[in-house]
Design a protein around this motif. Structure first.
Motif, PDB file in Angstrom:
ATOM      1  N   ARG A  46       0.845  -1.204   0.000  1.00 41.46           N
ATOM      2  CA  ARG A  46       0.000   0.000   0.000  1.00 41.46           C
ATOM      3  C   ARG A  46       0.879   1.253   0.000  1.00 41.46           C
ATOM      4  O   ARG A  46       0.539   2.262  -0.625  1.00 41.46           O
ATOM      5  N   MET A  47       2.024   1.179   0.672  1.00 36.85           N
ATOM      6  CA  MET A  47       2.958   2.298   0.633  1.00 36.85           C
ATOM      7  C   MET A  47       3.553   2.453  -0.771  1.00 36.85           C
ATOM      8  O   MET A  47       3.752   3.577  -1.253  1.00 36.85           O
ATOM      9  N   ALA A  48       3.826   1.344  -1.433  1.00 35.20           N
ATOM     10  CA  ALA A  48       4.343   1.397  -2.803  1.00 35.20           C
ATOM     11  C   ALA A  48       3.325   2.050  -3.734  1.00 35.20           C
ATOM     12  O   ALA A  48       3.686   2.871  -4.588  1.00 35.20           O
ATOM     13  N   ALA A  49       2.058   1.682  -3.568  1.00 36.82           N
ATOM     14  CA  ALA A  49       1.009   2.271  -4.403  1.00 36.82           C
ATOM     15  C   ALA A  49       0.896   3.773  -4.172  1.00 36.82           C
ATOM     16  O   ALA A  49       0.671   4.551  -5.110  1.00 36.82           O
ATOM     17  N   ARG A  50       1.072   4.202  -2.913  1.00 37.56           N
ATOM     18  CA  ARG A  50       1.007   5.636  -2.597  1.00 37.56           C
ATOM     19  C   ARG A  50       2.110   6.416  -3.318  1.00 37.56           C
ATOM     20  O   ARG A  50       1.948   7.611  -3.597  1.00 37.56           O
ATOM     21  N   LYS A  51       3.219   5.742  -3.596  1.00 40.31           N
ATOM     22  CA  LYS A  51       4.323   6.393  -4.305  1.00 40.31           C
ATOM     23  C   LYS A  51       4.143   6.357  -5.818  1.00 40.31           C
ATOM     24  O   LYS A  51       4.990   6.864  -6.562  1.00 40.31           O
ATOM     25  N   GLY A  52       3.078   5.723  -6.277  1.00 40.22           N
ATOM     26  CA  GLY A  52       2.795   5.680  -7.695  1.00 40.22           C
ATOM     27  C   GLY A  52       3.403   4.505  -8.429  1.00 40.22           C
ATOM     28  O   GLY A  52       3.369   4.453  -9.665  1.00 40.22           O
ATOM     29  N   PHE A  53       3.956   3.545  -7.695  1.00 41.07           N
ATOM     30  CA  PHE A  53       4.544   2.376  -8.336  1.00 41.07           C
ATOM     31  C   PHE A  53       3.442   1.407  -8.758  1.00 41.07           C
ATOM     32  O   PHE A  53       2.505   1.138  -7.984  1.00 41.07           O
ATOM     33  N   LEU A  54       3.555   0.881  -9.965  1.00 44.23           N
ATOM     34  CA  LEU A  54       2.623  -0.153 -10.409  1.00 44.23           C
ATOM     35  C   LEU A  54       2.898  -1.448  -9.653  1.00 44.23           C
ATOM     36  O   LEU A  54       4.057  -1.808  -9.419  1.00 44.23           O
ATOM     37  N   LEU A  55       1.819  -2.150  -9.292  1.00 47.19           N
ATOM     38  CA  LEU A  55       1.942  -3.354  -8.476  1.00 47.19           C
ATOM     39  C   LEU A  55       1.683  -4.605  -9.309  1.00 47.19           C
ATOM     40  O   LEU A  55       0.792  -4.623 -10.170  1.00 47.19           O
ATOM     41  N   TYR A  56       2.429  -5.653  -8.993  1.00 49.08           N
ATOM     42  CA  TYR A  56       2.295  -6.937  -9.680  1.00 49.08           C
ATOM     43  C   TYR A  56       2.358  -8.065  -8.658  1.00 49.08           C
ATOM     44  O   TYR A  56       2.968  -7.918  -7.592  1.00 49.08           O
ATOM     45  N   ALA A  57       1.748  -9.184  -9.001  1.00 50.15           N
ATOM     46  CA  ALA A  57       1.811 -10.371  -8.150  1.00 50.15           C
ATOM     47  C   ALA A  57       3.018 -11.208  -8.558  1.00 50.15           C
ATOM     48  O   ALA A  57       3.157 -11.576  -9.730  1.00 50.15           O
ATOM     49  N   SER A  58       3.905 -11.505  -7.599  1.00 53.27           N
ATOM     50  CA  SER A  58       5.089 -12.310  -7.905  1.00 53.27           C
ATOM     51  C   SER A  58       4.722 -13.737  -8.281  1.00 53.27           C
ATOM     52  O   SER A  58       5.436 -14.389  -9.039  1.00 53.27           O
ATOM     53  N   ALA A  59       3.623 -14.239  -7.714  1.00 59.86           N
ATOM     54  CA  ALA A  59       3.150 -15.590  -8.017  1.00 59.86           C
ATOM     55  C   ALA A  59       1.710 -15.506  -8.515  1.00 59.86           C
ATOM     56  O   ALA A  59       0.885 -14.794  -7.930  1.00 59.86           O
ATOM     57  N   GLU A  60       1.393 -16.229  -9.579  1.00 58.33           N
ATOM     58  CA  GLU A  60       0.065 -16.151 -10.170  1.00 58.33           C
ATOM     59  C   GLU A  60      -1.023 -16.538  -9.180  1.00 58.33           C
ATOM     60  O   GLU A  60      -2.118 -15.968  -9.194  1.00 58.33           O
ATOM     61  N   ASP A  61      -0.727 -17.494  -8.299  1.00 59.63           N
ATOM     62  CA  ASP A  61      -1.762 -17.952  -7.370  1.00 59.63           C
ATOM     63  C   ASP A  61      -2.011 -16.978  -6.218  1.00 59.63           C
ATOM     64  O   ASP A  61      -2.872 -17.221  -5.373  1.00 59.63           O
ATOM     65  N   ARG A  62      -1.262 -15.887  -6.171  1.00 62.77           N
ATOM     66  CA  ARG A  62      -1.485 -14.904  -5.118  1.00 62.77           C
ATOM     67  C   ARG A  62      -2.252 -13.681  -5.612  1.00 62.77           C
ATOM     68  O   ARG A  62      -2.653 -12.830  -4.815  1.00 62.77           O
ATOM     69  N   GLY A  63      -2.414 -13.580  -6.908  1.00 64.88           N
ATOM     70  CA  GLY A  63      -3.065 -12.419  -7.479  1.00 64.88           C
ATOM     71  C   GLY A  63      -4.483 -12.199  -6.972  1.00 64.88           C
ATOM     72  O   GLY A  63      -4.866 -11.068  -6.628  1.00 64.88           O
ATOM     73  N   ALA A  64      -5.274 -13.272  -6.905  1.00 61.61           N
ATOM     74  CA  ALA A  64      -6.673 -13.135  -6.494  1.00 61.61           C
ATOM     75  C   ALA A  64      -6.791 -12.606  -5.072  1.00 61.61           C
ATOM     76  O   ALA A  64      -7.568 -11.677  -4.793  1.00 61.61           O
ATOM     77  N   SER A  65      -5.987 -13.159  -4.153  1.00 59.85           N
ATOM     78  CA  SER A  65      -6.066 -12.714  -2.763  1.00 59.85           C
ATOM     79  C   SER A  65      -5.569 -11.279  -2.613  1.00 59.85           C
ATOM     80  O   SER A  65      -6.071 -10.520  -1.770  1.00 59.85           O
ATOM     81  N   MET A  66      -4.605 -10.890  -3.414  1.00 59.40           N
ATOM     82  CA  MET A  66      -4.109  -9.518  -3.355  1.00 59.40           C
ATOM     83  C   MET A  66      -5.164  -8.537  -3.849  1.00 59.40           C
ATOM     84  O   MET A  66      -5.363  -7.470  -3.265  1.00 59.40           O
ATOM     85  N   ARG A  67      -5.875  -8.915  -4.890  1.00 56.92           N
ATOM     86  CA  ARG A  67      -6.963  -8.055  -5.383  1.00 56.92           C
ATOM     87  C   ARG A  67      -8.108  -7.999  -4.384  1.00 56.92           C
ATOM     88  O   ARG A  67      -8.701  -6.932  -4.173  1.00 56.92           O
TER      89      ARG A  67
END
Length: 351
Positions: A46-67
């Motif tokens: 969330r701090m990275a997003a506040r700085k304007g950095f685009l976010l990505y999931a390092s593992a495909e199976d974690r993307g859903a929970s992150m969203r």
């Protein structure tokens, strides 16, 4: 002549090192952050997003929970690699070694941190020692905080023609400050079980000519590491001659107990007063008034900020791998300017 595009840098792992690398990349005139990848959905991203950095999931199976946690993802690590010229892997120890195959398959240049073994990349990096040998390579490993400090100080002596052999004792902090509630040690000291400790051989992975042996002990504090060194010089030398050798390195800051910098907490407080992000001490902070020379023997001590010292090295490694800057001195100078390296001496009235 058309202006060169900026180097697009991806960061995999947005923890203690990753967030500092991302901030440092963002401060460079010739670089930009392509995005940061992780598997967590906690406050750090969330701090990275506040700085304007685009976010990505390092593992495909974690993307859903992150969203589901509310993070706005731009894709997966594979998507990020498609937009980057180089990736800096700051994931936990051994995780990065597993990621290497992904980077190689995508043909993306990559930088690992010192938790991985030299053999994974076949090259280990400290800018003032071996920048040139990294130029154009597909990958390198920025060595650990303790090894970086070892190579910096011994290289300064070597380049001045003063270094014969070195023996060091390392007092290693127990854990990172932000994780001190999870582990660490209290009311004890824990010696590393082997002599030499791994830092000496690791320094030789950068410069095989170094005659260096290290011993290490883990201590119950989290601010920084402290090193004590005994060096046999190639000849008798004066204290001022040795100090001049250390001054030749822009990444060694000479401090003095006489300035009130009598302990590592005081040095960290000075970094805060200098306005350094995260109180970062990028330099080796070496006590000049403690340093002692007797004939051809040298004794000195310094402080190492394990969260910060490898950050300028990583920035220089990016330029070297991409070939954007083939001259070590120019890259080091650009990195130093962007991070405020060199301000300690000026602040103490000696710059």
């Amino acid at each position: 002549m058309a202006e060169q595009s900026r180097i697009r840098v991806a960061v995999n792992g947005y923890g203690v090192i990753g967030k500092r690398v991302a901030d440092a990349v963002a401060a460079q005139e010739d670089m930009e952050i392509a995005g940061v990848a992780d598997i967590t959905a906690d406050w750090r991203l969330r701090m990275a997003a506040r700085k304007g950095f685009l976010l990505y999931a390092s593992a495909e199976d974690r993307g859903a929970s992150m969203r589901e946690a509310g993070l706005d993802l731009s894709g997966t690590l594979d998507d990020l690699l498609g937009t980057a010229d180089v990736i800096v892997d700051c994931t936990p120890k051994k995780v990065a070694a597993r990621n290497v195959e992904i980077y190689r398959q995508r043909g993306t240049k990559f930088i690992l941190q010192g938790g991985e073994k030299h053999e994974v990349t076949g090259h280990s990096f400290v800018a003032e020692s071996n920048y040139q040998s990294a130029v154009g390579r597909d990958c390198t490993r920025v060595v650990s905080c303790n090894t970086t400090s070892t190579v910096r100080t011994l290289s300064a002596l070597k380049q001045a023609g003063l270094l014969r052999r070195a023996r060091g004792t390392l007092l290693r902090r127990a854990t990172d400050p932000w994780e001190s509630h999870l582990g660490g040690i209290m009311n004890t000291l824990v010696p590393e079980p082997e002599i030499p400790s791994h830092q000496g051989p690791d320094a030789q992975s950068v410069d095989p000519e170094l005659d260096v042996v290290t011993m290490a002990v883990k201590v119950p504090e989290t601010l920084a590491h402290l090193h004590y060194w005994t060096v046999q010089l190639t000849r008798e030398a004066s204290k001022e001659e040795v100090l001049e050798a250390f001054r030749a390195s822009s990444r060694i800051a000479l401090i003095e107990i006489g300035d009130g910098l009598s302990a590592i907490n005081a040095v960290k407080e000075m970094m805060a007063d200098l306005g350094r992000p995260h109180d970062n001490l990028y330099e080796v902070a070496l006590w000049a008034d403690m340093l002692k020379v007797e004939g051809d023997e040298l004794f000195y001590a310094y402080m190492v900020d394990n969260q910060a010292i490898v950050i300028p090295e990583t920035i220089d490694a990016i330029r070297a791998l991409t070939g954007r800057e083939r001259d070590a001195a120019r890259s080091i100078a650009a990195t130093n300017r962007s991070l405020g390296i060199g301000t300690v001496a000026k602040a103490l009235g000696r710059g």
